[in-house]
Motif scaffolding. Structure first.
Motif, short mmCIF file in Angstrom:
data_model
loop_
_atom_site.label_atom_id
_atom_site.label_comp_id
_atom_site.label_asym_id
_atom_site.label_seq_id
_atom_site.Cartn_x
_atom_site.Cartn_y
_atom_site.Cartn_z
N MET A 1 34.42 48.99 46.30
CA MET A 1 34.68 49.74 45.04
C MET A 1 34.01 51.11 45.10
O MET A 1 33.23 51.38 46.03
N LEU B 1 48.65 46.72 45.56
CA LEU B 1 48.01 47.63 46.53
C LEU B 1 48.35 47.29 47.99
O LEU B 1 48.31 48.16 48.85
N SER C 1 36.99 42.59 44.38
CA SER C 1 36.89 43.64 43.34
C SER C 1 35.77 43.32 42.36
O SER C 1 35.29 42.18 42.30
N ARG D 1 34.20 37.46 37.50
CA ARG D 1 34.71 36.12 37.14
C ARG D 1 33.98 35.05 37.93
O ARG D 1 33.55 34.02 37.40
C1 LIG Z 1 44.58 52.45 42.57
C2 LIG Z 1 43.51 51.50 42.10
C3 LIG Z 1 42.43 51.27 42.92
C4 LIG Z 1 41.43 50.41 42.54
N1 LIG Z 1 40.38 50.21 43.37
C5 LIG Z 1 39.42 49.34 43.00
C6 LIG Z 1 38.34 49.09 43.88
O1 LIG Z 1 38.23 49.65 44.98
N2 LIG Z 1 37.42 48.16 43.51
C7 LIG Z 1 37.48 47.50 42.31
O2 LIG Z 1 36.61 46.70 42.04
N3 LIG Z 1 38.48 47.77 41.44
C8 LIG Z 1 39.45 48.66 41.76
N4 LIG Z 1 40.48 48.89 40.90
C9 LIG Z 1 40.51 48.19 39.61
C10 LIG Z 1 40.99 46.75 39.75
O3 LIG Z 1 42.23 46.70 40.40
C11 LIG Z 1 41.06 46.09 38.40
O4 LIG Z 1 39.74 45.92 37.91
C12 LIG Z 1 41.73 44.75 38.42
O5 LIG Z 1 41.61 44.17 37.14
C13 LIG Z 1 41.12 43.82 39.46
O6 LIG Z 1 41.63 42.52 39.26
P1 LIG Z 1 41.53 41.38 40.36
O7 LIG Z 1 40.10 41.24 40.70
O8 LIG Z 1 42.11 40.18 39.71
O9 LIG Z 1 42.35 41.82 41.52
C14 LIG Z 1 41.50 49.76 41.27
C15 LIG Z 1 42.61 49.99 40.46
C16 LIG Z 1 43.59 50.86 40.85
C17 LIG Z 1 44.76 51.09 39.94
#
Ligand SMILES: Cc1cc2nc3c(=O)[nH]c(=O)nc-3n(C[C@H](O)[C@H](O)[C@H](O)COP(=O)(O)O)c2cc1C
Length: 428
Positions: free
Chosen positions: A131, A52, A98, A104
């Motif tokens: 989110m 992103l 996120s 986690r």
């Molecule tokens: C385009 C896109 C936008 C996303 N926006 C969010 C967000 O704003 N908040 C969130 O908690 N997850 C969002 N997600 C989902 C997370 O990216 C996903 O749960 C991911 O496993 C987070 O992993 P991390 O915490 O290791 O980065 C989004 C996914 C995509 C594809």
């Protein structure tokens, strides 16, 4: 004359961690602001975060390579990367946080580089979730959010409300990068050698007034003063970063809009509007801080049309009434247990100013009065530092000139002490 102040972030080691929320596109602005403030910054992105926001952008802005999840498994590393980073950072900022990374962290999982750093760090962590509104409101997410607030050193920055990338309007926007930078500066302004940042204002409801009032002369002109509202707003945010719920009643302000995020705000113009708003909010407050610079005079009648030059000359010399003393009125109506900090901006010699201030404190009946000289080079209005004396019942303490955020924390410490002393004297 204005003096250039060193930011409390200067020379501090800050780790910025980015997880997979679309709000990650704003994190480069935070990194840039931290670098401009003189911090040493390292960035870490999760695998979803790297999809992103560009790790190359984060590396360029932080003037250092950006760490990826895969780096944790580099066979050439002689020490685990998550331990190296956790020990290096004096502060970690997770922006955006996120739902997955929050889950986690709250469960004590070390699954991944970011998750491992969050368990390994012994320094403060600023958490800025972002989110979709429904995700944010989900009971599982709310329970995880509550859970991390019980961890030592966590500074929670609630998401703001607004238009989200999913087109929904509601809670879930990551705190503004300028507000996150302020929260980071606040961590280093608390004067705690150990960088311990307890949420010691949790459960407290604070009412703060800030900024100047404006009294209309005609539809175009007004009588006001040089207050920017900065001291009151920084007190409000410092209290919020320490866990308080804050209601800010303010006149026109000269500060970044982002600094109002997370506060309940009531905007007013005149002293009369300010008085009414404070009176309404006071019964629900534990602490009142009167930092607003209230105009001394108001027009008896404001004309509907613009005055001519001649009419203006006449209007400036007659038809003015003294504005009632808002602080004295509020104190007269106060409920038992309300703690009151007043501000007094004065000019003149130390002796003159202290004598005047003590008689003001007694006349108004406030528990604490902060006296700040506003006629001295390099201190006072706007983004200049501030200092003076804090007066209490039978004592006074000099507060050397310092950044307003640092002064705000000293005043909050003094208020907590006054509250504890009042409680102890009730018991004995
Ligand atoms: C385009 C896109 C936008 C996303 N926006 C969010 C967000 O704003 N908040 C969130 O908690 N997850 C969002 N997600 C989902 C997370 O990216 C996903 O749960 C991911 O496993 C987070 O992993 P991390 O915490 O290791 O980065 C989004 C996914 C995509 C594809």
């Amino acid at each position: 004359m204005k003096t250039e102040q060193a930011s409390p972030l200067r020379g501090r080691r800050v780790l910025v961690a980015v997880s997979g929320s679309i709000a990650a596109v704003k994190t480069p602005l935070l990194v840039s602001a931290l670098i401009k403030a003189g911090a040493e910054v390292r960035c870490l992105v999760t695998t979803s975060g790297a999809a992103l926001v560009s790790p190359v952008a984060l590396a360029s802005l932080s003037r250092h390579r950006c760490y990826l999840e895969a780096d944790q498994w580099n066979p050439a590393a002689s020490r685990p990367l998550h331990i190296e980073l956790a020990e290096w950072a004096e502060l970690t900022i997770v922006a955006p946080l996120s739902a997955s990374s929050l889950a986690r962290w709250s469960q004590g999982s070390a699954d991944g580089l970011l998750a491992s750093v969050l368990l390994a760090t012994e320094a403060p962590v600023i958490a800025a979730p972002a989110m979709n509104t429904a995700m944010w409101r989900h009971p599982a997410v709310q329970s995880n959010w509550l859970q991390i607030q019980s961890f030592p050193g966590v500074v929670p920055l609630l998401p703001a409300s607004g238009l989200l990338a999913c087109d929904r309007v509601g809670d879930g926007r990551m705190a503004d990068p300028l507000l996150i930078e302020l929260a980071a500066a606040s961590v280093f302004s608390r004067g705690l050698g150990t960088l311990d940042v307890p949420l010691d204002w949790s459960g407290m409801s604070v009412l703060i007034s800030a900024g100047p009032t404006q009294e209309s002369i005609d539809p175009v002109r007004f009588l006001s003063n040089r207050s920017s509202g900065r001291m009151g707003v920084l007190l409000a945010q410092a209290a919020r970063f320490r866990g308080a719920t804050v209601h800010l009643v303010h006149g026109p302000l000269g500060i970044p809009d982002a600094w109002l995020e997370g506060l309940q705000c009531t905007a007013v113009e005149s002293a009369a509007e300010l008085g009414t708003a404070l009176q309404l909010a006071q019964p629900r407050s534990d602490v009142l801080v009167m930092a607003a610079a209230v105009a001394d005079l108001r027009r008896d009648v404001a004309p509907p049309g613009k005055l001519t030059k001649l009419e203006l000359q006449q209007a400036l010399t007659s038809g003015w009434t003294e504005v009632p003393d808002l602080l004295s009125n509020l104190i007269r109506q106060r409920h038992p247990g309300l703690l009151v900090l007043g501000f007094s901006a004065l000019t003149g010699s130390d002796a003159h100013l202290l004598e005047l201030a003590e008689s003001k404190r007694l006349a108004k009946g406030c528990d604490l009065l902060m006296v700040n000289p506003v006629d001295r080079d390099g201190q006072g209005f706007g983004d200049q530092p501030n200092g003076g004396w804090l007066l209490g019942d039978g004592w006074r303490r000099e507060l050397p000139v310092t950044a307003k955020l640092s002064l705000a924390h000293q005043l909050l410490d003094a208020l907590l002490k006054a509250r504890d002393q009042a409680a102890a004297s009730m018991e004995s």
